[in-house]
Structure formats: structure tokens, C-alpha cells
Design a protein around this motif. Structure first.
Motif, PDB file in Angstrom:
ATOM      1  N   UNK A 119       5.680   7.097  11.448  1.00  0.00           N
ATOM      2  CA  UNK A 119       5.995   6.035  10.488  1.00  0.00           C
ATOM      3  C   UNK A 119       5.158   4.784  10.745  1.00  0.00           C
ATOM      4  N   UNK A 159       1.763   5.407   9.470  1.00  0.00           N
ATOM      5  CA  UNK A 159       1.746   5.406   8.000  1.00  0.00           C
ATOM      6  C   UNK A 159       1.771   3.985   7.443  1.00  0.00           C
ATOM      7  N   UNK A 160       2.744   3.164   7.895  1.00  0.00           N
ATOM      8  CA  UNK A 160       2.899   1.849   7.283  1.00  0.00           C
ATOM      9  C   UNK A 160       1.769   0.876   7.669  1.00  0.00           C
ATOM     10  N   UNK A 179      -1.520   2.127   5.639  1.00  0.00           N
ATOM     11  CA  UNK A 179      -1.656   1.909   4.199  1.00  0.00           C
ATOM     12  C   UNK A 179      -1.474   0.448   3.787  1.00  0.00           C
ATOM     13  N   UNK A 187      -2.528  -1.513   0.208  1.00  0.00           N
ATOM     14  CA  UNK A 187      -1.466  -1.836  -0.754  1.00  0.00           C
ATOM     15  C   UNK A 187      -1.593  -3.290  -1.203  1.00  0.00           C
ATOM     16  N   UNK A 239      -2.429  -4.431  -5.056  1.00  0.00           N
ATOM     17  CA  UNK A 239      -1.473  -5.242  -5.815  1.00  0.00           C
ATOM     18  C   UNK A 239      -2.154  -6.511  -6.324  1.00  0.00           C
ATOM     19  N   UNK A 249      -5.298  -6.978  -6.890  1.00  0.00           N
ATOM     20  CA  UNK A 249      -6.319  -6.663  -7.886  1.00  0.00           C
ATOM     21  C   UNK A 249      -5.693  -6.081  -9.150  1.00  0.00           C
ATOM     22  N   UNK A 307      -2.613   0.142  -9.230  1.00  0.00           N
ATOM     23  CA  UNK A 307      -1.583   0.849  -8.481  1.00  0.00           C
ATOM     24  C   UNK A 307      -2.089   1.109  -7.070  1.00  0.00           C
ATOM     25  N   UNK A 308      -1.233   0.940  -6.048  1.00  0.00           N
ATOM     26  CA  UNK A 308      -1.690   1.140  -4.669  1.00  0.00           C
ATOM     27  C   UNK A 308      -2.304   2.528  -4.466  1.00  0.00           C
ATOM     28  N   UNK A 335      -2.338   4.390  -1.988  1.00  0.00           N
ATOM     29  CA  UNK A 335      -1.470   5.324  -1.266  1.00  0.00           C
ATOM     30  C   UNK A 335      -0.615   6.138  -2.226  1.00  0.00           C
ATOM     31  N   UNK A 336      -0.413   5.629  -3.456  1.00  0.00           N
ATOM     32  CA  UNK A 336       0.368   6.368  -4.444  1.00  0.00           C
ATOM     33  C   UNK A 336      -0.525   7.163  -5.390  1.00  0.00           C
ATOM     34  N   UNK A 384      -3.363  11.331  -2.660  1.00  0.00           N
ATOM     35  CA  UNK A 384      -2.475  11.855  -1.626  1.00  0.00           C
ATOM     36  C   UNK A 384      -3.116  11.917  -0.242  1.00  0.00           C
ATOM     37  N   UNK A 444      -2.391   8.918   2.398  1.00  0.00           N
ATOM     38  CA  UNK A 444      -1.183   8.889   3.232  1.00  0.00           C
ATOM     39  C   UNK A 444      -1.164  10.060   4.222  1.00  0.00           C
ATOM     40  N   UNK A 445      -1.681  11.217   3.785  1.00  0.00           N
ATOM     41  CA  UNK A 445      -1.683  12.386   4.676  1.00  0.00           C
ATOM     42  C   UNK A 445      -2.500  12.089   5.934  1.00  0.00           C
TER      43      UNK A 445
END
Lengths: 205, 205, 205
Positions: B123, B126-127, B130, B134, B138, B140, B143-144, B146-147, B150, B153-154
Motif C-alpha cells: 500500500x 502504491x500510494x 501514484x 495524481x 488533477x 491539468x 483523469x489521473x 493511475x485510473x 492499469x 498501478x500494477x
């Protein structure tokens, strides 16, 4: 930093960001709840960024006086809003400029305490100055004004440079109020003349 | 954690995120101020998220060296930008991958100190990995990543798993640089082949 | 505040926000990674805002139990998601309402400890209640629900008022669960009747 000048800056900046959030909400045709939510998140969100940048605990924001000031400002604005319908954009810009000036002054003055490091002072002015506007614009679904309008960030940087040179003198009433007035005047002038002058100064491609 | 490896990771990650912010700004046709604002907010915003996640005071970010590094990186990029016009997207991706790798390594290494809890290490990777991207996306108005992508995040999760198994050995120069190289190579390869391989691996519906 | 009631509120709120993030991701046709990323950022992002507002260190969030709870919730939801296809919006709303109720209760109860200051209690309820939803909607590229839907913020404020009057009694099982049930019921009802009743109550222009 608990001097009178600091408290005045905090009060002016918080009220101004609350008002600028309210005007953005009115422009976007939000109603009472929208005006209060956007006003509160702009003023306290800007404060959270400021406190995070300068290392003051965020919980210091939650005092009764600041809260009454913000809620009172928003209530007055909401009641008066029906009569100001055609001036929302101009008033929003006016209050955003005051918020920018007072928060960047606070960031710069705080950083200045730790010695005259120009870079740090300028960065603290920049990030505390633009923070409230960034929060407001993200919540309203708009691109942050600091990216759309160059004069916004330039003024925060100039406030930082001025404080790095002038030091704590900026907490005295006269330099404090004249800095805020100059920032507001330059900003309103620059936006009115649609960045024409700045286009030339920045040698835009 | 004030080892050489940590400082190198911090420097590489901060510069890479600054550069990726600058390339996003150039892609969006922003000018000088936009490049600096988006570069600074991406690198320091990513640092704020990393420090918040791992519990280090945010004010630790504001040292003179990091600031000079970021501003220097942005100035060089801005000056060189006119010659690279056709490679913005690829370079942006390259620097974003380096930022992802070094920040997720830092998050994982920090969490690993408190025992070998796989979940926590993953975790934290991950946080912190990314976060910078993120903030940049935001601001700019996108959409981030990371979303949207895929593999992003992997890779952060895989770095977390690797550190949970391998431990502090990742602070040595060779594993550190090879991890970053592998992450960047896999990311560039995956994006080039338009996620085709990953579509199959993830059994997308 | 480490009472049983507090732990139950934390668990319910965190799971509910994780689920609401997952449903927003499913609605936006994201796949496995999207569901996990948006679920994790909504639940932990909401927790970061709550902890920042009430002054608890953010690192307190990273315990093994919360993590297992969130990841387990997301895994179950992802596996079941193919069968619920036509109910995403309603389930998303349901879990968002539970998150709103439990986080605003926590914010209010925490602020209440420092004396019965109505304003502070209401503000703490408001900001901790709407935080998770704001993070989720910003990441998903939507306007925050607190600005789109008035009942959302009104319920957080009412929870604050109730706690300011009722005090710590709300940590007992019966008032705690009935508050959450009432909030969820009012929210679902209000959204179903498309704000018609509220339009009249708020004297919308």
C-alpha cells in the motif's frame, strides 16, 4: 508569529477566499448550500495548504473567531447576491486577488523567519498564495487559475521577492496594506487588458 | 533513512516528476509560467503525498538543494523544449515512469522498516508511487493516469512486493538502479503495445 | 476516543467509502485495477481528510486490520459485480450515505470532546463527512457530490447539530446505528424524489 499583523493577514485572506468561493458558486448557478460549501472549502482548504506548507498544525485553523468570520461573510454575500447579479465575475476576481496577496505575504513572512533564503521565501509565497484558488477551482470543476492566468503566479512570486528583501517590516500596517492594494490593482489591470502587456513581456511563443 | 540510497531516490524521483509536469504543461500548450507551476506542483505535491503517507513532516521537503534541483531541471527543460516538440508525449511518459519507480521504492522501503507486513509495504508503494501523477493530472484537468492506465498501478504494487521480499537490499546502488530501469522499460513497452498483452493477462471483460 | 463505538464507526465508514469508490469505478466502466485504485483512494483519502481535520496523525490509518477490511470489501464487490450490473448507481448511493453518516458522526464526536461549541462541531461533521466523497469524485473526474446534491451537506450539518446537543451518547450502539439508518433513509428518499421537497424547503430561486 502571533502578532497583530499576522492576525489581520489571516482574517483578510480567509474572508477574501471565502468570498471568492461564494462568487464562483454564484457564477455556476449553485444555490445556498453550494455557496456555503464552496466558500467554506476555499477558505479552509487554502488555510490547510498554507499551514501544511509552513508547518503549522492544521487544527490551529479551527478557532471560533475564524469560523464566525467566514460564516458571517458568506451569509452577508448570499443575502446581497441577488442585487449584484451582473458583477459576480469582477467581484470574484477582486476577492481572489486579496486572498492571493494576503496568503502569499503570510507564506513569505513565515519562511523569512528562518533566514534570508530567497528561493525558500519565494516558494512559500507561491504555494501558500495559489493554494486556496487551486482548491476552489478543482472543486468547481475548472482548471486552476494559477495555470490559466500567468499574472496570478507572477504576483505571488513578486510578493515573495519583496518580503525576501524587505523582511519583517511587511507586518507593519502601512507596508502590509499597500502590498495588498498593489497586488489587487496590478491583477485587476492585467486581467482587464487581457494579458496583452504580459504577452509581450513574457515573449510568448 | 537518511542514507545515500534514500537521497538519490528522493533526488531522482523529484526531478522526474518535475519534468513530467513540465511535459504535460508543454503538451497542453502552456507557456513559461505554466511549465514552472505544473512542474513545481507535481514534484512537491508528490512529495507532500509521500511524506503524509509515510509520516514524515511536510516541511522536510523545503530544503535548498531540492528546490535548486527542481527549478534547474525546469529551466533546462523550458529552454530545450522548442527543439523537442515532437517527443513531448514520449518524454513525459519516460519521466513519469522514473518518478513512479523511485517514489514507490521509497514508500515501500519506508514501510518495510516497521516489519515485514506485505500489505502495508504494498500500500505504501502504491500510494507514494501514484501520488505525484495524481496531483499533476488533477491540476491539468485530466483523469489521473493511475485510473486510465492499469500498468501504472500494477508496477507500483510489484515494486512493493519486491521490497517486501528483498528488504533493505534495495537501497544498494545496483538493485536500486536496476529496479528503476526495469519499471521504466516495462512501462514504455506496455504503453507502446497499447495494453494488448495486459488486456489478455487481466481477462478484461 | 479508542472506544468500541469509535472503532465500529471507523470500520463501517471506511468499508462504505471503499464500496462507493468501487461502484463509481464500475459505473465508469473501469476494470479490476480501476475498482481497487478508486476504492482504496476513496476510503483512505476520506480517512486522510478526517484525520487532518480532527488532528490525528495520518499514519494511524495504516493498520493491518483496516487494510484487510478494505481490500476484502473490494475483492468481494469485484467478484459479485457482474451480477449487480443494473444496480450500481443505487448501491453507490447507499454506501456513500453510510460513509457520510459514519464519518460526520466521527468528526462531530471528536470536536465535541473539546466543549460544546456548536459551530466547531458542525464544521467538523461537515468536512469529515464530505471528504471521502470529494476525493472520489475528483479522481473520477466528476464534480464533487457535496456541490451537486444539497441533501448531502445538509445531512452532515444535521448530524453535527444532533451530536452538539446529544453529546457522547451517540457512541452507544442504539443511537449510533439509528443515526446512520436515518441518514441513509433520508438520503435515499430525497434522491428518489428528485429534490422536489427540498426545492420548496430551500425556497430555491
Amino acid at each position: 508569529m502571533e502578532s497583530l499583523g499576522w492576525l489581520v493577514l489571516h482574517g483578510i485572506g480567509t474572508c477574501a477566499y471565502a468570498a471568492s468561493g461564494a462568487f464562483v458558486a454564484l457564477q455556476a448557478k449553485y444555490r445556498m448550500i453550494g455557496v456555503f460549501i464552496l466558500g467554506l472549502t476555499t477558505s479552509f482548504g487554502g488555510g490547510v495548504i498554507r499551514n501544511t506548507v509552513i508547518g503549522v498544525p492544521v487544527t490551529k485553523l479551527w478557532d471560533r473567531e475564524t469560523l464566525l468570520l467566514v460564516v458571517g461573510t458568506l451569509a452577508i454575500l448570499y443575502i446581497l447576491s441577488t442585487k449584484w447579479i451582473h458583477h459576480w465575475k469582477k467581484w470574484g476576481l477582486f476577492f481572489d486577488s486579496i486572498g492571493l496577496a494576503s496568503f502569499s505575504l503570510q507564506g513569505a513572512l513565515y519562511a523569512r523567519q528562518f533566514g534570508d533564503n530567497l528561493g525558500m521565501t519565494v516558494m512559500a509565497a507561491l504555494f501558500t498564495g495559489i493554494g486556496g484558488g487551486v482548491i476552489r477551482d478543482l472543486l468547481a470543476g475548472r482548471k486552476p487559475i494559477a495555470l490559466r492566468e500567468e499574472i496570478h503566479a507572477i504576483l505571488a512570486v513578486l510578493v515573495g521577492v519583496a518580503v525576501a528583501i524587505g523582511g519583517r517590516g511587511f507586518l507593519e500596517p502601512i507596508p502590509l496594506l499597500s502590498t495588498i492594494s498593489i497586488v489587487v490593482a496590478v491583477r485587476m489591470f492585467a486581467v482587464r487588458y487581457k494579458d496583452k502587456v504580459w504577452d509581450k513581456l513574457m515573449l510568448r511563443r
